[in-house]
Design an enzyme around this catalytic site. Structure first.
Site, mmCIF file in Angstrom:
data_model
loop_
_atom_site.group_PDB
_atom_site.id
_atom_site.type_symbol
_atom_site.label_atom_id
_atom_site.label_comp_id
_atom_site.label_asym_id
_atom_site.label_seq_id
_atom_site.Cartn_x
_atom_site.Cartn_y
_atom_site.Cartn_z
ATOM 1 N N SER A 120 20.577 31.471 -17.246
ATOM 2 C CA SER A 120 20.798 32.867 -16.855
ATOM 3 C C SER A 120 22.241 33.288 -17.023
ATOM 4 C CB SER A 120 20.474 33.036 -15.368
ATOM 5 O OG SER A 120 19.140 32.795 -15.113
ATOM 6 N N HIS A 140 17.109 33.656 -23.517
ATOM 7 C CA HIS A 140 17.007 34.013 -22.096
ATOM 8 C C HIS A 140 15.816 34.943 -21.853
ATOM 9 C CE1 HIS A 140 19.018 35.998 -18.361
ATOM 10 N NE2 HIS A 140 18.158 35.070 -18.012
ATOM 11 N N GLU A 152 16.831 37.880 -24.263
ATOM 12 C CA GLU A 152 18.249 38.047 -24.585
ATOM 13 C C GLU A 152 18.631 36.825 -25.420
ATOM 14 O OE1 GLU A 152 20.663 37.913 -21.010
ATOM 15 O OE2 GLU A 152 21.849 39.625 -21.669
ATOM 16 N N ASN A 190 22.547 39.483 -16.522
ATOM 17 C CA ASN A 190 22.957 39.101 -15.165
ATOM 18 C C ASN A 190 24.370 39.523 -14.804
ATOM 19 O OD1 ASN A 190 20.646 38.007 -13.939
ATOM 20 N ND2 ASN A 190 20.749 36.331 -15.419
HETATM 21 N N1 CAA Z 1 2.170 36.244 -15.280
HETATM 22 C C1 CAA Z 1 2.945 35.913 -14.233
HETATM 23 N N2 CAA Z 1 3.184 36.709 -13.175
HETATM 24 C C2 CAA Z 1 2.656 37.931 -13.196
HETATM 25 C C3 CAA Z 1 1.843 38.368 -14.270
HETATM 26 C C4 CAA Z 1 1.600 37.457 -15.332
HETATM 27 N N3 CAA Z 1 0.816 37.747 -16.370
HETATM 28 N N4 CAA Z 1 1.478 39.638 -14.011
HETATM 29 C C5 CAA Z 1 2.023 39.984 -12.813
HETATM 30 N N5 CAA Z 1 2.754 38.964 -12.315
HETATM 31 C C6 CAA Z 1 3.325 38.872 -10.959
HETATM 32 C C7 CAA Z 1 4.043 39.718 -10.000
HETATM 33 O O1 CAA Z 1 5.275 39.444 -9.773
HETATM 34 C C8 CAA Z 1 3.244 39.595 -8.654
HETATM 35 O O2 CAA Z 1 2.873 38.362 -8.041
HETATM 36 P P1 CAA Z 1 1.625 38.157 -6.942
HETATM 37 O O3 CAA Z 1 0.386 38.875 -7.400
HETATM 38 O O4 CAA Z 1 1.399 36.689 -7.001
HETATM 39 O O5 CAA Z 1 2.091 38.649 -5.632
HETATM 40 C C9 CAA Z 1 2.105 40.019 -9.241
HETATM 41 O O6 CAA Z 1 2.130 39.183 -10.384
HETATM 42 C C10 CAA Z 1 2.107 41.522 -9.232
HETATM 43 O O7 CAA Z 1 1.137 41.751 -10.055
HETATM 44 P P2 CAA Z 1 0.750 43.226 -10.409
HETATM 45 O O8 CAA Z 1 -0.490 43.108 -11.189
HETATM 46 O O9 CAA Z 1 0.732 44.058 -9.161
HETATM 47 O O10 CAA Z 1 1.929 43.597 -11.371
HETATM 48 P P3 CAA Z 1 2.727 44.936 -11.492
HETATM 49 O O11 CAA Z 1 2.077 45.724 -12.520
HETATM 50 O O12 CAA Z 1 2.975 45.531 -10.143
HETATM 51 O O13 CAA Z 1 4.141 44.448 -12.071
HETATM 52 C C11 CAA Z 1 6.164 43.261 -12.225
HETATM 53 C C12 CAA Z 1 4.789 43.331 -11.557
HETATM 54 C C13 CAA Z 1 6.015 43.306 -13.737
HETATM 55 C C14 CAA Z 1 6.770 41.937 -11.821
HETATM 56 C C15 CAA Z 1 7.039 44.502 -11.756
HETATM 57 O O14 CAA Z 1 7.081 44.528 -10.355
HETATM 58 C C16 CAA Z 1 8.458 44.425 -12.285
HETATM 59 O O15 CAA Z 1 8.743 44.807 -13.406
HETATM 60 N N6 CAA Z 1 9.417 43.908 -11.446
HETATM 61 C C17 CAA Z 1 10.788 43.699 -11.866
HETATM 62 C C18 CAA Z 1 10.881 42.415 -12.651
HETATM 63 C C19 CAA Z 1 12.260 42.147 -13.141
HETATM 64 O O16 CAA Z 1 13.224 42.866 -12.931
HETATM 65 N N7 CAA Z 1 12.400 41.006 -13.849
HETATM 66 C C20 CAA Z 1 13.664 40.537 -14.315
HETATM 67 C C21 CAA Z 1 14.248 39.628 -13.284
HETATM 68 S S1 CAA Z 1 15.855 39.067 -13.744
HETATM 69 C C22 CAA Z 1 15.544 37.822 -14.830
HETATM 70 O O17 CAA Z 1 14.446 37.427 -15.101
HETATM 71 C C23 CAA Z 1 16.735 37.187 -15.449
HETATM 72 C C24 CAA Z 1 17.443 36.156 -14.670
HETATM 73 O O18 CAA Z 1 18.151 35.361 -15.324
HETATM 74 C C25 CAA Z 1 17.416 36.063 -13.195
HETATM 75 P P1 NAD Z 2 12.851 26.457 -10.788
HETATM 76 O O1 NAD Z 2 13.633 25.861 -9.670
HETATM 77 O O2 NAD Z 2 11.658 27.273 -10.468
HETATM 78 O O3 NAD Z 2 12.366 25.288 -11.792
HETATM 79 C C1 NAD Z 2 13.218 24.323 -12.318
HETATM 80 C C2 NAD Z 2 12.359 23.136 -12.760
HETATM 81 O O4 NAD Z 2 13.186 22.200 -13.459
HETATM 82 C C3 NAD Z 2 11.726 22.372 -11.579
HETATM 83 O O5 NAD Z 2 10.322 22.292 -11.780
HETATM 84 C C4 NAD Z 2 12.386 20.999 -11.649
HETATM 85 O O6 NAD Z 2 11.540 19.950 -11.231
HETATM 86 C C5 NAD Z 2 12.710 20.910 -13.135
HETATM 87 N N1 NAD Z 2 13.725 19.900 -13.458
HETATM 88 C C6 NAD Z 2 14.909 19.654 -12.801
HETATM 89 N N2 NAD Z 2 15.551 18.630 -13.416
HETATM 90 C C7 NAD Z 2 14.777 18.230 -14.480
HETATM 91 C C8 NAD Z 2 14.888 17.217 -15.470
HETATM 92 N N3 NAD Z 2 15.944 16.415 -15.493
HETATM 93 N N4 NAD Z 2 13.898 17.099 -16.392
HETATM 94 C C9 NAD Z 2 12.810 17.910 -16.355
HETATM 95 N N5 NAD Z 2 12.656 18.883 -15.434
HETATM 96 C C10 NAD Z 2 13.613 19.036 -14.498
HETATM 97 O O7 NAD Z 2 13.899 27.279 -11.668
HETATM 98 P P2 NAD Z 2 13.636 28.578 -12.580
HETATM 99 O O8 NAD Z 2 13.729 29.783 -11.729
HETATM 100 O O9 NAD Z 2 12.443 28.338 -13.422
HETATM 101 O O10 NAD Z 2 14.962 28.560 -13.460
HETATM 102 C C11 NAD Z 2 15.076 27.699 -14.578
HETATM 103 C C12 NAD Z 2 16.175 28.216 -15.495
HETATM 104 O O11 NAD Z 2 15.819 29.544 -15.927
HETATM 105 C C13 NAD Z 2 17.536 28.347 -14.814
HETATM 106 O O12 NAD Z 2 18.534 28.073 -15.748
HETATM 107 C C14 NAD Z 2 17.559 29.820 -14.393
HETATM 108 O O13 NAD Z 2 18.870 30.321 -14.253
HETATM 109 C C15 NAD Z 2 16.845 30.454 -15.581
HETATM 110 N N6 NAD Z 2 16.208 31.752 -15.323
HETATM 111 C C16 NAD Z 2 15.612 31.999 -14.128
HETATM 112 C C17 NAD Z 2 14.992 33.235 -13.928
HETATM 113 C C18 NAD Z 2 14.279 33.558 -12.642
HETATM 114 O O14 NAD Z 2 13.966 34.731 -12.400
HETATM 115 N N7 NAD Z 2 13.977 32.584 -11.785
HETATM 116 C C19 NAD Z 2 14.986 34.192 -14.950
HETATM 117 C C20 NAD Z 2 15.580 33.882 -16.185
HETATM 118 C C21 NAD Z 2 16.205 32.652 -16.350
#
Ligand code: CAA
Ligand code: NAD
Length: 283
Positions: A120, A140, A152, A190
């Protein structure tokens, strides 16, 4: 080179989604994690998410079945097939853990394969190290992977144009929209998203509003699909903290300091959805 065989390392929140989307698009996938127990949970999650797509008429039951058939689970990276064309690492957001995995893999996987990280925020250039920097790239994905369109694509300092083009095309074959960015802490996604989430946590910490009110303001006022605290729970609070620390140390700028409440919650094991509790409770 054509990519046919893909290995995904880490079967957590992101890894199971990445395996799902490649499997759904007829790639042969090896999903790797530390134990059979973790892999069995990941497989169940993929299965449930496929059922959800079938119910919404997005895919047929036959596609769901074929997707599961395309994914095999592998406990431990030592058992990975060396013939994989693309390795996507999706383990915890810790540079040492990721580098160790790539160092091990560079001795196992055939030399022309591509190494990608789903990090991330961590530097792609630093992760590539001396492994195979021209064939190393950031891929990403966004959470939830089967739903979100963006990938990304991050070029490290030495990523070749050939690698970039191949990964761009591969992202399109799985129905994603690739966007090219360069290698700076948090990339684009991010660098912009996480300070907003951190500020929402500061607003709660400073009692400016309740958690529900903070989320409601951003949902109704800005048309965000989820409020920032709900989104933090969805991403994982440990992941959010790790990303803030990369921004803080990477830019050497106090504006990225993680909120003390975020640190305290991670210390308490309140990681959001994946642990059953974060800002909100989950069944
Ligand atoms: N596979 C996996 N999960 C799914 C899915 C699928 N095919 N379809 C939906 N979901 C997830 C939802 O999160 C939620 O979980 P639960 O049902 O278990 O509670 C559920 O499934 C919601 O389902 P809905 O059918 O109600 O879905 P929705 O149409 O309301 O949309 C969403 C859900 C797409 C997640 C929407 O709420 C959304 O766009 N949220 C914002 C997501 C976002 O910003 N993502 C980026 C995060 S940042 C990132 O990823 C980068 C990083 O490095 C941190
Ligand atoms: P998570 O904690 O859900 O899963 C991480 C997994 O890695 C665990 O199942 C763990 O057992 C496994 N693991 C740890 N060490 C390992 C090893 N040596 N060999 C094999 N498996 C190992 O984490 P996550 O949220 O899936 O995040 C994973 C990566 O994706 C991170 O770099 C995170 O920053 C990035 N990411 C996360 C998100 C998010 O929304 N959570 C979105 C985009 C990118």
């Amino acid at each position: 080179m054509t990519i046919r065989k893909v290995a995904v390392i880490g079967a957590g929140t992101m890894g199971n989604g990445i395996a799902h989307i490649f499997g759904q698009n007829n790639y042969s996938v090896q999903l790797v994690d530390l134990s059979d127990e973790i892999l069995s949970t990941a497989r169940n999650t993929i299965s449930k998410n496929l059922e959800r797509q079938v119910k919404k008429n997005l895919i047929t039951p036959e596609t769901a079945e074929a997707t599961l058939g395309n994914i095999i689970t592998v406990p431990g990276i030592d058992n990975i097939d060396k013939e994989n064309d693309l390795i996507i690492e999706a383990v915890v957001e810790k540079i040492d853990v990721k580098r160790n995995i790539f160092n091990i893999l560079s001795n196992i996987i055939k030399p022309d394969s591509i190494f990608a990280s789903n990090t991330s925020s961590i530097s792609i250039t630093e992760l590539a190290g001396k492994t195979r920097p021209d064939k190393f790239i950031g891929m990403h994905f966004m959470n939830p992977v089967p739903v979100m369109k963006l990938v990304e694509i991050i070029r490290g300092y030495s990523t070749s144009n050939e690698t970039y083009e191949l990964i761009k095309q591969t992202s399109e074959t799985i129905g994603k929209t690739p966007v090219e960015v360069y290698d700076y802490p948090g990339f684009i996604s991010n660098r912009i998203l996480m300070p907003m989430i951190n500020e929402a946590i500061f607003s709660l910490y400073e009692h400016v509003a309740t958690k529900e009110a903070i989320d409601e303001v951003m949902k109704l006022g800005m048309n965000h699909p989820m409020g920032p605290l709900t989104l933090a729970d969805f991403i994982g609070l440990d992941v959010c903290l790790d990303i803030m620390n990369v921004l803080y140390h990477g830019f050497n700028d106090s504006k990225y300091r993680p909120c003390p409440l975020l640190k305290k919650m991670v210390d308490a094991g309140k990681l959001g959805r994946k642990s059953g509790e974060g800002f909100y409770q989950y069944r």
